[in-house]
Structures are given as C-alpha cells and as structure tokens.
Motif scaffolding. Sequence first.
Motif, PDB file in Angstrom:
ATOM      1  N   VAL A  76       0.850  -1.190   0.000  1.00 11.70           N
ATOM      2  CA  VAL A  76       0.000   0.000   0.000  1.00 11.70           C
ATOM      3  C   VAL A  76       0.885   1.240   0.000  1.00 11.70           C
ATOM      4  O   VAL A  76       1.857   1.323   0.752  1.00 11.70           O
ATOM      5  CB  VAL A  76      -0.936   0.017   1.217  1.00 11.70           C
ATOM      6  CG1 VAL A  76      -1.746   1.315   1.270  1.00 11.70           C
ATOM      7  CG2 VAL A  76      -1.868  -1.186   1.185  1.00 11.70           C
ATOM      8  N   GLU A  77       0.558   2.196  -0.849  1.00  9.34           N
ATOM      9  CA  GLU A  77       1.263   3.467  -0.900  1.00  9.34           C
ATOM     10  C   GLU A  77       0.293   4.606  -0.629  1.00  9.34           C
ATOM     11  O   GLU A  77      -0.869   4.551  -1.047  1.00  9.34           O
ATOM     12  CB  GLU A  77       1.937   3.679  -2.254  1.00  9.34           C
ATOM     13  CG  GLU A  77       3.045   2.693  -2.558  1.00  9.34           C
ATOM     14  CD  GLU A  77       3.723   2.965  -3.887  1.00  9.34           C
ATOM     15  OE1 GLU A  77       4.818   2.428  -4.108  1.00  9.34           O
ATOM     16  OE2 GLU A  77       3.146   3.721  -4.708  1.00  9.34           O
ATOM     17  N   ILE A  78       0.758   5.647   0.074  1.00  7.33           N
ATOM     18  CA  ILE A  78      -0.061   6.832   0.309  1.00  7.33           C
ATOM     19  C   ILE A  78       0.735   8.066  -0.093  1.00  7.33           C
ATOM     20  O   ILE A  78       1.966   8.031  -0.206  1.00  7.33           O
ATOM     21  CB  ILE A  78      -0.505   6.959   1.782  1.00  7.33           C
ATOM     22  CG1 ILE A  78       0.713   7.152   2.699  1.00  7.33           C
ATOM     23  CG2 ILE A  78      -1.328   5.764   2.211  1.00  7.33           C
ATOM     24  CD1 ILE A  78       0.350   7.451   4.149  1.00  7.33           C
ATOM     25  N   ALA A  79       0.012   9.152  -0.308  1.00  5.61           N
ATOM     26  CA  ALA A  79       0.635  10.437  -0.614  1.00  5.61           C
ATOM     27  C   ALA A  79      -0.385  11.528  -0.355  1.00  5.61           C
ATOM     28  O   ALA A  79      -1.596  11.276  -0.292  1.00  5.61           O
ATOM     29  CB  ALA A  79       1.119  10.489  -2.058  1.00  5.61           C
ATOM     30  N   LYS A  80       0.086  12.739  -0.183  1.00  6.68           N
ATOM     31  CA  LYS A  80      -0.831  13.862  -0.038  1.00  6.68           C
ATOM     32  C   LYS A  80      -1.665  13.977  -1.298  1.00  6.68           C
ATOM     33  O   LYS A  80      -1.152  13.880  -2.424  1.00  6.68           O
ATOM     34  CB  LYS A  80      -0.056  15.152   0.202  1.00  6.68           C
ATOM     35  CG  LYS A  80      -0.946  16.336   0.561  1.00  6.68           C
ATOM     36  CD  LYS A  80      -0.122  17.562   0.930  1.00  6.68           C
ATOM     37  CE  LYS A  80      -1.035  18.710   1.318  1.00  6.68           C
ATOM     38  NZ  LYS A  80      -0.247  19.918   1.701  1.00  6.68           N
ATOM     39  N   ALA A  81      -2.972  14.146  -1.126  1.00  2.90           N
ATOM     40  CA  ALA A  81      -3.892  14.162  -2.264  1.00  2.90           C
ATOM     41  C   ALA A  81      -3.479  15.220  -3.275  1.00  2.90           C
ATOM     42  O   ALA A  81      -3.073  16.324  -2.924  1.00  2.90           O
ATOM     43  CB  ALA A  81      -5.316  14.412  -1.777  1.00  2.90           C
ATOM     44  N   GLY A  82      -3.588  14.847  -4.547  1.00  4.60           N
ATOM     45  CA  GLY A  82      -3.313  15.783  -5.623  1.00  4.60           C
ATOM     46  C   GLY A  82      -1.866  15.872  -6.043  1.00  4.60           C
ATOM     47  O   GLY A  82      -1.537  16.629  -6.959  1.00  4.60           O
ATOM     48  N   THR A  83      -0.973  15.101  -5.418  1.00  8.63           N
ATOM     49  CA  THR A  83       0.450  15.169  -5.761  1.00  8.63           C
ATOM     50  C   THR A  83       0.868  14.098  -6.753  1.00  8.63           C
ATOM     51  O   THR A  83       2.038  14.007  -7.118  1.00  8.63           O
ATOM     52  CB  THR A  83       1.323  15.039  -4.495  1.00  8.63           C
ATOM     53  OG1 THR A  83       1.075  13.758  -3.886  1.00  8.63           O
ATOM     54  CG2 THR A  83       1.003  16.146  -3.504  1.00  8.63           C
ATOM     55  N   ASN A  84      -0.103  13.265  -7.161  1.00 13.85           N
ATOM     56  CA  ASN A  84       0.175  12.197  -8.142  1.00 13.85           C
ATOM     57  C   ASN A  84       1.279  11.262  -7.654  1.00 13.85           C
ATOM     58  O   ASN A  84       2.067  10.756  -8.449  1.00 13.85           O
ATOM     59  CB  ASN A  84       0.537  12.796  -9.507  1.00 13.85           C
ATOM     60  CG  ASN A  84       0.405  11.776 -10.633  1.00 13.85           C
ATOM     61  OD1 ASN A  84      -0.424  10.868 -10.575  1.00 13.85           O
ATOM     62  ND2 ASN A  84       1.234  11.924 -11.655  1.00 13.85           N
ATOM     63  N   PHE A  85       1.342  11.062  -6.334  1.00 15.10           N
ATOM     64  CA  PHE A  85       2.297  10.149  -5.705  1.00 15.10           C
ATOM     65  C   PHE A  85       3.747  10.508  -6.041  1.00 15.10           C
ATOM     66  O   PHE A  85       4.609   9.636  -6.164  1.00 15.10           O
ATOM     67  CB  PHE A  85       2.007   8.704  -6.114  1.00 15.10           C
ATOM     68  CG  PHE A  85       0.724   8.180  -5.537  1.00 15.10           C
ATOM     69  CD1 PHE A  85       0.685   7.600  -4.285  1.00 15.10           C
ATOM     70  CD2 PHE A  85      -0.468   8.299  -6.253  1.00 15.10           C
ATOM     71  CE1 PHE A  85      -0.512   7.139  -3.748  1.00 15.10           C
ATOM     72  CE2 PHE A  85      -1.667   7.828  -5.725  1.00 15.10           C
ATOM     73  CZ  PHE A  85      -1.689   7.248  -4.462  1.00 15.10           C
ATOM     74  N   ALA A  86       4.005  11.817  -6.184  1.00 20.90           N
ATOM     75  CA  ALA A  86       5.374  12.257  -6.467  1.00 20.90           C
ATOM     76  C   ALA A  86       6.303  11.864  -5.323  1.00 20.90           C
ATOM     77  O   ALA A  86       7.492  11.578  -5.534  1.00 20.90           O
ATOM     78  CB  ALA A  86       5.398  13.766  -6.681  1.00 20.90           C
ATOM     79  N   LYS A  87       5.772  11.878  -4.082  1.00 25.91           N
ATOM     80  CA  LYS A  87       6.538  11.426  -2.916  1.00 25.91           C
ATOM     81  C   LYS A  87       5.705  10.368  -2.200  1.00 25.91           C
ATOM     82  O   LYS A  87       5.109  10.642  -1.155  1.00 25.91           O
ATOM     83  CB  LYS A  87       6.854  12.596  -1.995  1.00 25.91           C
ATOM     84  CG  LYS A  87       7.780  13.633  -2.605  1.00 25.91           C
ATOM     85  CD  LYS A  87       8.078  14.753  -1.614  1.00 25.91           C
ATOM     86  CE  LYS A  87       9.028  15.778  -2.215  1.00 25.91           C
ATOM     87  NZ  LYS A  87       9.325  16.883  -1.269  1.00 25.91           N
ATOM     88  N   SER A  88       5.672   9.186  -2.758  1.00 24.69           N
ATOM     89  CA  SER A  88       4.843   8.132  -2.188  1.00 24.69           C
ATOM     90  C   SER A  88       5.461   7.603  -0.904  1.00 24.69           C
ATOM     91  O   SER A  88       6.685   7.596  -0.736  1.00 24.69           O
ATOM     92  CB  SER A  88       4.657   6.985  -3.186  1.00 24.69           C
ATOM     93  OG  SER A  88       5.896   6.404  -3.513  1.00 24.69           O
ATOM     94  N   ILE A  89       4.600   7.163   0.028  1.00 24.56           N
ATOM     95  CA  ILE A  89       5.009   6.642   1.322  1.00 24.56           C
ATOM     96  C   ILE A  89       4.475   5.221   1.449  1.00 24.56           C
ATOM     97  O   ILE A  89       3.279   4.987   1.221  1.00 24.56           O
ATOM     98  CB  ILE A  89       4.442   7.510   2.458  1.00 24.56           C
ATOM     99  CG1 ILE A  89       4.907   8.964   2.300  1.00 24.56           C
ATOM    100  CG2 ILE A  89       4.837   6.951   3.814  1.00 24.56           C
ATOM    101  CD1 ILE A  89       4.117   9.940   3.151  1.00 24.56           C
ATOM    102  N   VAL A  90       5.329   4.284   1.779  1.00 25.25           N
ATOM    103  CA  VAL A  90       4.903   2.897   1.958  1.00 25.25           C
ATOM    104  C   VAL A  90       4.086   2.800   3.245  1.00 25.25           C
ATOM    105  O   VAL A  90       4.532   3.211   4.312  1.00 25.25           O
ATOM    106  CB  VAL A  90       6.111   1.956   2.028  1.00 25.25           C
ATOM    107  CG1 VAL A  90       5.669   0.533   2.355  1.00 25.25           C
ATOM    108  CG2 VAL A  90       6.872   1.975   0.708  1.00 25.25           C
TER     109      VAL A  90
END
Length: 356
Positions: A76-90
């Motif tokens: 599962v990956e998360i990121a701040k909404a709207g950033t297109n997972f530019a800095k994804s977090i496991v």
Amino acid sequence: MKNILKITTFAFLLISFASCTDVIDPMVAPIGLALKVPAPNGPFVLSPLDGDNLVTTLTWDAADSGVATASPKYTVEIAKAGTNFAKSIVASTTSTDLKAVWQESFINALLLDNGFIPDTAVDLDIRVKSVLGESANPFVQYSNTVTLKVTPFAQVTFAFTKNTDNPANAPKMISSGLYTSDSEGYAWLEAGAYKFYTSVGGVYQSTNPYYGDNGSGALVLNGAAINVATAGFYMLKANIGTTPKTYSITSSEWGVYGLATPFPTALNKKMTYNATTKKWELTITLSGGKPFRFRNTATTLILGGYDETVVGANYAGKTMTYNGKDIYLAGTTPASYKIALDLNTPRAYTYTITKQ
C-alpha cells in the motif's frame, strides 16, 4: 536460381530459430487491480485517548497479469492528495495478502514521521502496488486511487498559562506516552489565574482551545481560570482521559536522601531552587559507592536513575524514572559534590553531579 533458393531457405530458418528462442520475457497485458473503498471510510480523527484502535481495513482484488503465474506481492502506498504520488510513502508490509489493517499507532506515526502536522486534517491518496517477479525488470501494476481524510495527533500536551501571558512562553506539560493522557510538568509559578491551553498543529497561542475549572474542581473546555494563590515551585498534572477530567497543582520542593548522604540518612537533605538556573541545587558531602535518590520533601514522590523496564505514569524520561534505580558515585571515600536537578522539560528530567 539454385543460389536464390538456398538463400531464401536459410532466411526462413533464421526467422524460425529466432521465433523459438525469443521467449525469455513474454509479453503480459494488465487486466485489473481494484482497490475497494474502505469501510469505514472516514473522515478519521485519530486520538490518544482510547488506545490503539483499528482505523480501517484496506482490501483489494487480486491483480491479473493476463497469464497463469505465481501470486504477485502487494504494497500500500499513500501520498498527499493531488500530488500524483510524487513522494509516495509505503503504508503496509509487502506480502501476497489482499488486505492491510491500519491501527492508530501505525498510521499516526507514519504521518508524523513524514512531516504531516498534528491536529490538522489531511486528504490522503491511497493506492496498491502489485509487483510480479523478482528480476531487475518486474511487472508492476497500480490500482485505482482512493482518497481518505485523516487527522493525526501528537502526544497530549498543555501550556499552563497565566491570564494575559502568551501560551507559547508558558510552562509545558506532556503525557507519559503516545496513548496516555496523564500529562505533567513542573514550573515556578507567580500568583495569578491560569488555564491549560492546548496546542494546535504543534503551536501554542491564545486563540487555541483551553481547559479550565468546571466549578467543582474538574477540568472542562473553556472553564474558569484556576487561581494560584502563592508564588512557588509546583508540580502540574492534568488528565483529560478520565471522567471527570482531573487536574492538580501541588507545591513541590526537592531534596537528596540515601546512604550516600551524611548521617542521619533517613532525612532529606533539602535542595534550594535557583531562580536563575531554574534548577534545584545542593552542595553536599556524599560517600562514594553508596546510593542516593531525589525525593520531594513534602511527599513520598521519588525520582531515581533511569529504569528501562518502567513505562506509564512512572516514566520521567531517558535519564530518570519515578521510583527508579539508586544513583551511585564512583570511589569509596566521601567528597563534596554540587548536585543540580532539572525539572524544566516535562518527562525529560535530568540531574548533574559535579565534584567540588
């Protein structure tokens, strides 16, 4: 003519050979990887008051690579909404499971460790990454994105603030752990009226919510100011996780006791509060090789050396523990020492011993 036929036949053989051997990396076509909308789906306001609760469970359909093969591994990956997972977090362990369980402690720590602000709601984009194969060029698929709103929290803290003063400069209090609400601190207080101000996004200011007295000796939001009649050094306590919410403001004076102190050892050797250094200090002859600890002269409250086995309300930081270990001096002969007890940083109490 014969030469032309030979060349043509050789060319067909080359094509046939290439067709037979070019099967190392077969082409696969992604068919789908669907992340389901979690139930519950928020918004989630995380809190330290109810323990390490389940936040939600993420589930998804198995990825279909288009060919019969071993199960892929999912993360599962998360990121701040709207950033297109530019800095994804496991945000899960990697496994073949088709679900991930989020507990409060896990997701809260994950958000704080990655720069998200406590007490501030954030929209998180969530997706599942599927990886097939262990080679340098694995086959990767991503699910659809689901967005959840989450508000992380910090440890329970207060600024015990005199009316008209700035909470940012007031004495601070903190709980003994992430999932406890037993906040405490120590401070020299002037006479006056005080309130327990909360922090918002890690910032203390006079516009933040505050707790005061409900008229019956308990805490309540926006309650009446609490009167401190006499200037002095006090131990401050507040617990908003109990019913009713409680607080106490107790005069606190400190001393040294134990076999290392001069006779009679059963009595405290009282320390003096230094308003300049904001520490309790004492110059005293102590015997090496014998133990001592610190004790509140008005109560049986004791501070000793750090005990790694103690957690909860007795946690006083990484140097000291309530009812903690005996403190020993090197050597065996008596000598003069200056001792200072620093209680200014809540749950991070320290002491120093300097030979004179």
